[in-house]
Design a protein around this motif. Sequence first.
Motif, mmCIF file in Angstrom:
data_model
loop_
_atom_site.group_PDB
_atom_site.id
_atom_site.type_symbol
_atom_site.label_atom_id
_atom_site.label_comp_id
_atom_site.label_asym_id
_atom_site.label_seq_id
_atom_site.Cartn_x
_atom_site.Cartn_y
_atom_site.Cartn_z
ATOM 1 N N ALA A 264 -7.961 39.414 -2.181
ATOM 2 C CA ALA A 264 -8.321 39.833 -3.541
ATOM 3 C C ALA A 264 -8.212 38.677 -4.531
ATOM 4 N N VAL A 265 -7.141 37.911 -4.439
ATOM 5 C CA VAL A 265 -6.940 36.800 -5.378
ATOM 6 C C VAL A 265 -7.992 35.713 -5.152
ATOM 7 N N VAL A 270 -12.980 32.800 -7.285
ATOM 8 C CA VAL A 270 -14.315 32.195 -7.144
ATOM 9 C C VAL A 270 -15.409 33.045 -7.783
ATOM 10 N N GLY A 271 -15.011 34.044 -8.577
ATOM 11 C CA GLY A 271 -16.008 34.751 -9.377
ATOM 12 C C GLY A 271 -16.480 36.093 -8.879
ATOM 13 N N TYR A 272 -15.859 36.635 -7.813
ATOM 14 C CA TYR A 272 -16.254 37.956 -7.328
ATOM 15 C C TYR A 272 -15.498 39.033 -8.092
ATOM 16 N N GLU A 273 -16.217 40.037 -8.569
ATOM 17 C CA GLU A 273 -15.588 41.172 -9.236
ATOM 18 C C GLU A 273 -15.358 42.324 -8.273
ATOM 19 N N SER A 279 -15.917 40.807 0.803
ATOM 20 C CA SER A 279 -15.635 40.915 2.235
ATOM 21 C C SER A 279 -16.915 41.071 3.040
ATOM 22 N N ARG A 280 -17.871 41.800 2.486
ATOM 23 C CA ARG A 280 -19.142 42.011 3.193
ATOM 24 C C ARG A 280 -19.915 40.696 3.308
#
Length: 316
Positions: A264-265, A270-273, A279-280
């Motif tokens: 999660a961190v 790197v900009g993923y919400e 993960s996909r």
Amino acid sequence: MRDSALAQNDCQRQMIALLGRLAPNEGYNLTALDGVRLLRSNRALTRTPVLYDPGIVIVCQGRKRGYWGDQMYLYDAQHYLAVAVPVPFTMETDASAEEPLLALYFHLDFNLAAELLLQLEERDHSEPAEPKGLYASPMDPALSQSVLRLLEALEAPLDAHILGPALVREIYFRILTGAQGGSLRAALNARGQFGRISKALRRIHSRLGERLDVEHLASEANMSVPSFHSHFKAVTQTSPMQYLKSTRLHQARLLMVRNGYSVAVAASQVGYESGSQFSREFKRLFGRTPSDEVARMKAAFALPPPVAGAVFVASH
């Protein structure tokens, strides 16, 4: 001709013997010189996605193959790899415990390269070459001798500290004036459309956690969106958004392996919400879940500490 081939073979044998002693541990082995690392791999590596930071890879034993776009780049005892801009591609290696892969990696020192470029421009008035972000080029006897002298110096701490920087400079000179040195010089000069895309790549790497879109990147490059797309793909062999996604996923993998970040961190950094989207897309690129890939990386690689100023250190 026969004497020249014998001398080259003898030079290679000496380099292999020196590297075998200087790089006793699998993975990266640090040296007394910042930005110069020695690599040992006792096992073959199947096709793996990597992101190469600008630098030079010189393989003395074993073989590496990189796949970028529709091209295959071979770098082995007869060829070195030069990378001018960060590029994502797929890599595989030939190595074994009996004949480990032994190589040198030079993180590209832009200040040293710029100094040499200025001197070369004053004296070399040849026609400008086409800039290339990445290329494999033949090792010539002069470059091999320069590499041998550097390895000999690295065996002695005093020699490494005093003579090492000058020997690295000599290797840069050999590469910048070698068979494809003109293409590397043109790329490092960062002029024209190639230069604009190079600057866009630096912006991407320095702002991975921010919202970035093609329109904004194109505007910063003072290019239309269609023109930006076209020139970006010519330099990186991929689209801007695919490059951004790949870079974010590679950086997240490094954060999890090197810094122990949770999924999660790392995704957030790197900009993923969306954690599920991260993960996909991670599994789609690397073929494993983030936790499985981190476990594999820790078991298979010895990652070096980061180089000051590097946008990314690839797992070669």
